[in-house]
Design a protein around this motif. Sequence first.
Motif, PDB file in Angstrom:
ATOM      1  N   GLY A 175     -39.247  -5.578 -23.250  1.00  0.00           N
ATOM      2  CA  GLY A 175     -39.463  -6.667 -24.194  1.00  0.00           C
ATOM      3  C   GLY A 175     -39.380  -6.183 -25.613  1.00  0.00           C
ATOM      4  N   LEU A 176     -39.794  -7.052 -26.520  1.00  0.00           N
ATOM      5  CA  LEU A 176     -39.793  -6.756 -27.954  1.00  0.00           C
ATOM      6  C   LEU A 176     -41.231  -6.473 -28.391  1.00  0.00           C
ATOM      7  CD1 LEU A 176     -38.444  -6.738 -30.780  1.00  0.00           C
ATOM      8  CD2 LEU A 176     -38.858  -9.226 -30.844  1.00  0.00           C
ATOM      9  N   VAL A 177     -41.413  -5.367 -29.097  1.00  0.00           N
ATOM     10  CA  VAL A 177     -42.747  -4.976 -29.546  1.00  0.00           C
ATOM     11  C   VAL A 177     -42.637  -4.364 -30.931  1.00  0.00           C
ATOM     12  CG1 VAL A 177     -42.624  -2.691 -28.462  1.00  0.00           C
ATOM     13  CG2 VAL A 177     -44.853  -3.773 -28.840  1.00  0.00           C
ATOM     14  N   GLN A 178     -43.683  -4.480 -31.706  1.00  0.00           N
ATOM     15  CA  GLN A 178     -43.695  -3.861 -33.027  1.00  0.00           C
ATOM     16  C   GLN A 178     -44.021  -2.378 -32.922  1.00  0.00           C
ATOM     17  OE1 GLN A 178     -46.473  -6.167 -35.418  1.00  0.00           O
ATOM     18  NE2 GLN A 178     -44.780  -7.423 -36.209  1.00  0.00           N
ATOM     19  N   ALA A 179     -43.594  -1.629 -33.893  1.00  0.00           N
ATOM     20  CA  ALA A 179     -43.895  -0.194 -33.931  1.00  0.00           C
ATOM     21  C   ALA A 179     -45.403   0.019 -33.836  1.00  0.00           C
ATOM     22  CB  ALA A 179     -43.356   0.420 -35.213  1.00  0.00           C
ATOM     23  N   GLY A 180     -45.771   0.992 -33.013  1.00  0.00           N
ATOM     24  CA  GLY A 180     -47.183   1.259 -32.770  1.00  0.00           C
ATOM     25  C   GLY A 180     -47.736   0.541 -31.564  1.00  0.00           C
ATOM     26  N   GLY A 181     -46.981  -0.395 -31.027  1.00  0.00           N
ATOM     27  CA  GLY A 181     -47.425  -1.175 -29.890  1.00  0.00           C
ATOM     28  C   GLY A 181     -47.201  -0.473 -28.562  1.00  0.00           C
ATOM     29  N   SER A 182     -47.492  -1.199 -27.488  1.00  0.00           N
ATOM     30  CA  SER A 182     -47.401  -0.644 -26.137  1.00  0.00           C
ATOM     31  C   SER A 182     -46.665  -1.592 -25.202  1.00  0.00           C
ATOM     32  CB  SER A 182     -48.811  -0.399 -25.563  1.00  0.00           C
ATOM     33  OG  SER A 182     -49.527   0.530 -26.339  1.00  0.00           O
ATOM     34  N   LEU A 183     -46.052  -1.023 -24.195  1.00  0.00           N
ATOM     35  CA  LEU A 183     -45.442  -1.760 -23.094  1.00  0.00           C
ATOM     36  C   LEU A 183     -45.660  -0.964 -21.827  1.00  0.00           C
ATOM     37  CD1 LEU A 183     -41.934  -2.935 -24.423  1.00  0.00           C
ATOM     38  CD2 LEU A 183     -43.858  -4.419 -23.791  1.00  0.00           C
ATOM     39  N   ARG A 184     -45.670  -1.667 -20.697  1.00  0.00           N
ATOM     40  CA  ARG A 184     -45.694  -0.990 -19.406  1.00  0.00           C
ATOM     41  C   ARG A 184     -44.505  -1.460 -18.581  1.00  0.00           C
ATOM     42  NH1 ARG A 184     -50.063  -1.153 -14.455  1.00  0.00           N
ATOM     43  NH2 ARG A 184     -49.135  -3.225 -14.182  1.00  0.00           N
ATOM     44  N   LEU A 185     -43.668  -0.514 -18.234  1.00  0.00           N
ATOM     45  CA  LEU A 185     -42.528  -0.801 -17.369  1.00  0.00           C
ATOM     46  C   LEU A 185     -42.916  -0.572 -15.910  1.00  0.00           C
ATOM     47  CD1 LEU A 185     -39.640   0.947 -19.336  1.00  0.00           C
ATOM     48  CD2 LEU A 185     -40.616  -1.341 -19.658  1.00  0.00           C
ATOM     49  N   SER A 186     -42.300  -1.345 -15.045  1.00  0.00           N
ATOM     50  CA  SER A 186     -42.518  -1.209 -13.612  1.00  0.00           C
ATOM     51  C   SER A 186     -41.191  -0.961 -12.912  1.00  0.00           C
ATOM     52  CB  SER A 186     -43.160  -2.465 -13.029  1.00  0.00           C
ATOM     53  OG  SER A 186     -44.408  -2.733 -13.616  1.00  0.00           O
ATOM     54  N   CYS A 187     -41.236  -0.148 -11.872  1.00  0.00           N
ATOM     55  CA  CYS A 187     -40.060   0.102 -11.032  1.00  0.00           C
ATOM     56  C   CYS A 187     -40.503  -0.077  -9.591  1.00  0.00           C
ATOM     57  CB  CYS A 187     -39.517   1.497 -11.270  1.00  0.00           C
ATOM     58  SG  CYS A 187     -38.119   1.932 -10.211  1.00  0.00           S
ATOM     59  N   ALA A 188     -40.098  -1.187  -8.989  1.00  0.00           N
ATOM     60  CA  ALA A 188     -40.465  -1.483  -7.613  1.00  0.00           C
ATOM     61  C   ALA A 188     -39.373  -0.987  -6.672  1.00  0.00           C
ATOM     62  CB  ALA A 188     -40.671  -2.986  -7.441  1.00  0.00           C
ATOM     63  N   ALA A 189     -39.777  -0.230  -5.658  1.00  0.00           N
ATOM     64  CA  ALA A 189     -38.828   0.355  -4.711  1.00  0.00           C
ATOM     65  C   ALA A 189     -38.919  -0.340  -3.370  1.00  0.00           C
ATOM     66  CB  ALA A 189     -39.102   1.839  -4.551  1.00  0.00           C
ATOM     67  N   SER A 190     -37.782  -0.468  -2.707  1.00  0.00           N
ATOM     68  CA  SER A 190     -37.744  -1.058  -1.375  1.00  0.00           C
ATOM     69  C   SER A 190     -36.615  -0.423  -0.580  1.00  0.00           C
ATOM     70  CB  SER A 190     -37.533  -2.575  -1.464  1.00  0.00           C
ATOM     71  OG  SER A 190     -36.299  -2.877  -2.078  1.00  0.00           O
ATOM     72  N   GLY A 191     -36.726  -0.521   0.730  1.00  0.00           N
ATOM     73  CA  GLY A 191     -35.644  -0.058   1.582  1.00  0.00           C
ATOM     74  C   GLY A 191     -35.625   1.423   1.845  1.00  0.00           C
TER      75      GLY A 191
END
Length: 124
Positions: free
Chosen positions: A9-25
């Motif tokens: 997503g879009l975030v301002q400098a100094g901010g935080s994000l959490r990415l997810s990687c879902a695995a299957s198969g």
Amino acid sequence: VQLQASGGGLVQAGGSLRLSCAASGGTFSEYTISWFRQAPGKEREFVAASRWTSGNSYYADSVKGRFTISRDYAKNTVYLQMNSLQPEDTAVYYCAAGRPIMSTIRTLRGYGHWGQGTQVTVSS
């Protein structure tokens, strides 16, 4: 194994994000799961890895101390918590799965399975 990345997503400098990687198969616990990123006009680069044999984590120098990779075995998901984001962190982030040896854990050739990428944009 199939990978689905999300959380960008879009975030301002100094901010935080959490990415997810879902695995299957596949057997999630038998893969090293890593994050790479690619900024416009640049090569794809290593960000962080969660190694399947030892459970150890590895980071690029540019993100060490700001990003944290973690696994939820019950959900077959790897997360990348990104704090203190800076404009230079702007890129498409990809998760990857493989069984690399230590000499290839930070290289593209260490991984045979890739997710579709999620855009992270950090504004100044």
